[in-house]
Design a protein around this motif. Structure first.
Motif, PDB file in Angstrom:
ATOM      1  N   UNK A 329       0.858  -1.188   0.000  1.00  0.00           N
ATOM      2  CA  UNK A 329       0.000   0.000   0.000  1.00  0.00           C
ATOM      3  C   UNK A 329       0.898   1.244   0.000  1.00  0.00           C
ATOM      4  N   UNK A 330       0.371   2.377  -0.506  1.00  0.00           N
ATOM      5  CA  UNK A 330       1.127   3.635  -0.499  1.00  0.00           C
ATOM      6  C   UNK A 330       1.242   4.223   0.906  1.00  0.00           C
ATOM      7  N   UNK A 335      -6.534  11.217   2.885  1.00  0.00           N
ATOM      8  CA  UNK A 335      -7.840  10.610   3.144  1.00  0.00           C
ATOM      9  C   UNK A 335      -7.863   9.113   2.825  1.00  0.00           C
ATOM     10  N   UNK A 336      -7.167   8.719   1.758  1.00  0.00           N
ATOM     11  CA  UNK A 336      -7.123   7.295   1.413  1.00  0.00           C
ATOM     12  C   UNK A 336      -6.447   6.496   2.520  1.00  0.00           C
ATOM     13  N   UNK A 337      -5.361   7.053   3.066  1.00  0.00           N
ATOM     14  CA  UNK A 337      -4.702   6.375   4.174  1.00  0.00           C
ATOM     15  C   UNK A 337      -5.605   6.250   5.385  1.00  0.00           C
ATOM     16  N   UNK A 342      -9.169   2.925   8.878  1.00  0.00           N
ATOM     17  CA  UNK A 342     -10.529   2.584   9.313  1.00  0.00           C
ATOM     18  C   UNK A 342     -10.838   1.132   8.960  1.00  0.00           C
ATOM     19  N   UNK A 343     -10.428   0.708   7.779  1.00  0.00           N
ATOM     20  CA  UNK A 343     -10.625  -0.692   7.391  1.00  0.00           C
ATOM     21  C   UNK A 343      -9.922  -1.621   8.372  1.00  0.00           C
ATOM     22  N   UNK A 372      -2.421  -1.694   9.329  1.00  0.00           N
ATOM     23  CA  UNK A 372      -2.337  -1.003   8.025  1.00  0.00           C
ATOM     24  C   UNK A 372      -1.002  -0.302   7.800  1.00  0.00           C
ATOM     25  N   UNK A 373      -0.325   0.150   8.852  1.00  0.00           N
ATOM     26  CA  UNK A 373       0.906   0.918   8.698  1.00  0.00           C
ATOM     27  C   UNK A 373       2.129   0.143   9.116  1.00  0.00           C
ATOM     28  N   UNK A 374       2.408  -0.965   8.449  1.00  0.00           N
ATOM     29  CA  UNK A 374       3.516  -1.830   8.837  1.00  0.00           C
ATOM     30  C   UNK A 374       4.626  -1.787   7.788  1.00  0.00           C
ATOM     31  N   UNK A 375       5.899  -1.603   8.210  1.00  0.00           N
ATOM     32  CA  UNK A 375       6.340  -1.314   9.573  1.00  0.00           C
ATOM     33  C   UNK A 375       6.377   0.176   9.893  1.00  0.00           C
TER      34      UNK A 375
END
Length: 493
Positions: A329-330, A335-337, A342-343, A372-375
């Motif tokens: 993922x980018x 907003x997309x992040x 949220x997902x 979602x934010x790994x690492x």
């Protein structure tokens, strides 16, 4: 090392200590060169006596220089002034220094902070290296899950996020004070610094003190400014690693009939500077499939999904069995992040989340989570979905069950009740942070550094409040599909 003080703070006799530190460096680099020469020639036994002499001299110099050090002088000055919670934490995206102290000690704080960052002395560096190396062994080398995670990231990513923050084992052998100074001069300067002050202070006075104590700080010639421009971050390419070729063992493991697999490995070495806030986010991987960006940014932005699913990464580990599905993922800015975060909350944010309700509580696996934010979050990385199966369960079956949950979210989106739960949780989290000066300062500093303004915390909360189920479903569809995943399997010993 930022807590070791300066020439004026932490030394009993700076002129003698400075000479000792220089002597330590000379011996260290001579010893390092001899070790490298011996390793390259394979003749280490013929010079081992000389190397031992240098090692003994190095040990003696460290002991003698330690006698000239005032232990914890920097921290003691703040603590005597009433400071508490003095500490620092480093992640893939930044390093934060923080403490709480009485508001009437604001100028003392500015004076001490400006001196330690503008004129640091890296005393006791070689002793500190040993401490951190031992910490690394405990967290990574002696930890089955640590070894698996390190190996998985090396295989999955091709940007600096693949490197552990604490570095690789041979980094500790290789770097000395010259490398530390080079890194410090490259990244520690005003353009990369965010200061947040929260509490009973006069903003005008704080601004005046900041100018007085930090205004003359000029960056070194080799300084690099790290750009957090949101459009630039969003356009960084996905850090997709070349696919691992599936051999007979891998194929058998994916089918659930493996008998042997690779043992834990430490991987190759990369410079420590890549494991910190020096991330460039650049990727050497070429674009595969459609040229449309993952966030819909068009050609030249984040690369699109490859044509086929990559082969799984396998490793025998005492932490097994376990499953890791890393979806490229980018950057999570924008907003997309927020929609992807949220997902993640809908999938594993609490007991009522989908993976917990539908898989864990029904006995399909022992645990399941989505990060979602790994690492890290600032640059492209992974949305990591991981799970531990029931004993003896087939990892491919568990992977399919996880993918079904992700596909359902992508197809139908969250329910109104799920969105309401996440929005309420976001509001509660923000209000909780605002009740503490320390947590508020950390929150504002983080958003200012990443989004360019402390107001980013409010705009993200607004994004959460106004997100629709369709937006969450769209992001889930863009990220959580099988062809976008890098699979890692920890196989039991």
């Amino acid at each position: 090392m930022a807590f070791k003080g300066t020439a004026r703070i932490g030394s009993r006799d700076w002129s003698r200590e400075q000479a000792m530190l220089q002597a330590q460096d000379e011996v260290f680099y001579e010893l390092r060169e001899m070790k490298q020469t011996a390793a390259a020639s394979g003749s280490s036994s013929s010079i081992s006596a000389k190397m031992q002499q240098l090692q003994d001299k190095f040990t003696q110099l460290k002991a003698e220089s330690d006698e000239l050090v005032v232990p914890n002088a920097f921290g003691s000055m703040l603590q005597q002034a009433g400071a508490v919670g003095l500490n620092a934490v480093t992640s893939h995206d930044d390093t934060r220094y923080y403490n709480l102290l009485p508001s009437n000690k604001l100028e003392l704080w500015f004076a001490l902070e400006s001196e330690r960052f503008q004129a640091p002395v890296f005393r006791q560096l070689y002793t500190e290296k040993e401490v951190i190396a031992e910490e690394r062994r405990a967290r990574w080398e002696n930890s089955p899950i640590g070894r698996f995670t390190a190996s998985y990231l090396l295989q999955a990513l091709d940007n600096p996020y693949r490197c552990p923050v604490i570095g690789f084992a041979d980094d500790f052998e290789r770097f000395g004070s010259h490398e530390v100074r080079e890194f410090f001069d490259r990244y520690y300067h005003p353009a990369n610094l965010t200061i947040t002050i929260v509490g009973d202070v006069d903003p005008a006075q704080a601004q005046q003190l900041a100018q007085q104590y930090f205004g003359t700080w000029a960056p070194a010639p080799q300084a690099v400014t790290l750009d957090s421009n949101l459009l630039q971050l969003a356009a960084e390419r996905l850090p997709r690693s070349p696919a691992v070729t599936m051999g007979p063992v891998a194929a058998a493991a994916w089918q659930g009939s493996v008998t042997t697999a690779a043992a834990d490995g430490s991987g190759s070495s990369y410079a420590m500077t890549l494991a910190h806030r020096s991330l460039s986010g650049n990727s050497s991987a070429s674009s595969k499939g459609s040229s449309k960006g993952l966030w819909g940014l068009g050609a030249g932005a984040a690369q699109a999904t490859p044509a086929g699913e990559s082969d799984p990464f396998l490793q025998r580990t005492a932490a097994g069995p376990l499953l890791a599905l890393g979806y490229y993922r980018p950057s999570l800015t924008g907003r997309k992040g927020t929609a992807l975060e949220v997902a993640g909350d809908i999938l594993s944010g609490g007991r009522s989340a989908r993976l917990i309700q539908d898989l864990v509580l029904k006995g399909s696996c022992l645990s399941a989570s989505c990060s979602p934010g790994y690492p890290g979050e600032l640059h492209p990385g992974l949305a990591l979905v991981s799970a531990v199966p029931q004993s003896g369960d087939n990892l491919k079956h568990l992977s399919g069950a996880l993918q079904q949950q992700l596909d359902r979210l992508a197809q139908y989106g969250p329910t109104p009740a799920e969105l309401a739960r996440v929005k309420a949780s976001a509001r509660t989290g923000l209000l909780s942070a605002l009740t503490s000066n320390g947590s508020m300062a950390g929150l504002l500093a983080s958003y200012h550094a990443v989004s360019g303004s402390w107001r980013g915390v409010l705009s993200e909360l607004n994004d959460v409040e106004t997100l629709t189920a369709a937006e969450v479903a769209e992001v889930a569809d863009q990220v959580f599909h099988r062809e976008n995943a890098f699979t890692g399997m920890g196989l039991p010993l």
